[in-house]
Each structure stands twice: as C-alpha cells, then as structure tokens.
Design a protein around this motif. Structure first.
Motif, PDB file in Angstrom:
ATOM      1  N   TYR A   1      -7.160  -5.794  86.134  1.00 42.61           N
ATOM      2  CA  TYR A   1      -7.815  -4.803  86.979  1.00 42.61           C
ATOM      3  C   TYR A   1      -7.505  -5.015  88.454  1.00 42.61           C
ATOM      4  O   TYR A   1      -7.399  -4.041  89.211  1.00 42.61           O
ATOM      5  N   ASP A   2      -7.335  -6.266  88.887  1.00 45.24           N
ATOM      6  CA  ASP A   2      -6.916  -6.514  90.268  1.00 45.24           C
ATOM      7  C   ASP A   2      -5.551  -5.880  90.521  1.00 45.24           C
ATOM      8  O   ASP A   2      -5.329  -5.228  91.540  1.00 45.24           O
ATOM      9  N   PHE A   3      -4.635  -6.066  89.578  1.00 40.13           N
ATOM     10  CA  PHE A   3      -3.312  -5.467  89.696  1.00 40.13           C
ATOM     11  C   PHE A   3      -3.405  -3.946  89.705  1.00 40.13           C
ATOM     12  O   PHE A   3      -2.763  -3.268  90.525  1.00 40.13           O
TER      13      PHE A   3
ATOM     14  N   GLU B   1      -5.886  -2.072  90.617  1.00 38.85           N
ATOM     15  CA  GLU B   1      -6.466  -1.622  91.886  1.00 38.85           C
ATOM     16  C   GLU B   1      -5.407  -1.587  92.983  1.00 38.85           C
ATOM     17  O   GLU B   1      -5.331  -0.630  93.760  1.00 38.85           O
ATOM     18  N   LYS B   2      -4.578  -2.640  93.054  1.00 41.13           N
ATOM     19  CA  LYS B   2      -3.520  -2.684  94.067  1.00 41.13           C
ATOM     20  C   LYS B   2      -2.500  -1.581  93.826  1.00 41.13           C
ATOM     21  O   LYS B   2      -2.037  -0.925  94.767  1.00 41.13           O
TER      22      LYS B   2
ATOM     23  N   GLU C   1     -11.685 -13.441  80.240  1.00 39.63           N
ATOM     24  CA  GLU C   1     -12.248 -12.868  81.467  1.00 39.63           C
ATOM     25  C   GLU C   1     -11.214 -12.857  82.592  1.00 39.63           C
ATOM     26  O   GLU C   1     -11.160 -11.924  83.397  1.00 39.63           O
ATOM     27  N   GLU C   2     -10.399 -13.905  82.661  1.00 39.31           N
ATOM     28  CA  GLU C   2      -9.365 -13.981  83.691  1.00 39.31           C
ATOM     29  C   GLU C   2      -8.275 -12.935  83.456  1.00 39.31           C
ATOM     30  O   GLU C   2      -7.774 -12.327  84.408  1.00 39.31           O
TER      31      GLU C   2
ATOM     32  N   ALA D   1      -9.756  -9.619  84.569  1.00 38.78           N
ATOM     33  CA  ALA D   1      -9.857  -9.569  86.030  1.00 38.78           C
ATOM     34  C   ALA D   1      -8.487  -9.389  86.666  1.00 38.78           C
ATOM     35  O   ALA D   1      -8.315  -8.562  87.577  1.00 38.78           O
ATOM     36  N   ASN D   2      -7.505 -10.150  86.196  1.00 42.13           N
ATOM     37  CA  ASN D   2      -6.161 -10.039  86.762  1.00 42.13           C
ATOM     38  C   ASN D   2      -5.555  -8.660  86.517  1.00 42.13           C
ATOM     39  O   ASN D   2      -4.907  -8.092  87.402  1.00 42.13           O
TER      40      ASN D   2
END
Length: 93
Positions: free
Chosen positions: A63-65, A67-68, A56-57, A60-61
């Motif tokens: 997709y966070d990247f 998005e940025k 999961e991490e 998440a990481n």
C-alpha cells in the motif's frame, strides 16, 4: 455538481467499507468454525522463515508503494491538464 459528485463518492466509499466489514465478520466466523473442528497441527520448522516479512509488512509495503504510484499518477494528470489548458499559467499570475 461538485456536491452531487462528492455525495456519490461518499456513498460508494461507505458501501465498500460496509461490504468489507461484512466479509471480515464472515471470514472470522468461518475461521472460528474451522478451528473448532480441526485438530492442532504440529509446528513445522521452515528454514529461513524468520527472514521472511510478516504478512502485515507485505500489506503495508504494497500500500505504501501504491500510494506513491497514485501520487505520481495524480501529479502527471494535473501537469497534463495544465499543459493542455491554454493560458492557465497566465490566469494564475
């Protein structure tokens, strides 16, 4: 034109979402079927496994990247359009 574009985009997103739901349901059924016919495997101790990120991490990481990165690309594209559009700055003032 904008509403037609938005309608097409909404339809594409809806189709993708439905396809994803179908795939999730198929994988869930497949996992349940496999689990019902396979014996339980003994747990295996892997050195330093507790230091690895959870799946999961990782998702998440990633997709966070993404998005940025996409936000940066959008800003770049918007700045490029402003730069290439003569007189836009004077119209906004």
């Amino acid at each position: 034109m904008v509403s037609t574009t938005q309608e097409v985009q909404d339809e594409i997103l809806n189709t993708v979402r439905k396809s994803q739901e179908t795939v999730i349901e198929a994988v869930k059924a497949w996992v349940e079927a496999i689990q019902s016919v396979t014996p339980k495997l003994p747990s295996v101790s892997v050195p330093l496994a507790d230091r690895l990120p959870k799946p999961e991490e990782v998702v998440a990481n990633a997709y966070d990247f993404a998005e940025k990165l996409l936000a940066g690309q959008r800003k770049f594209a918007e700045d490029m359009v402003k730069t290439l559009t003569p007189g836009e700055d004077s119209k906004a003032a």
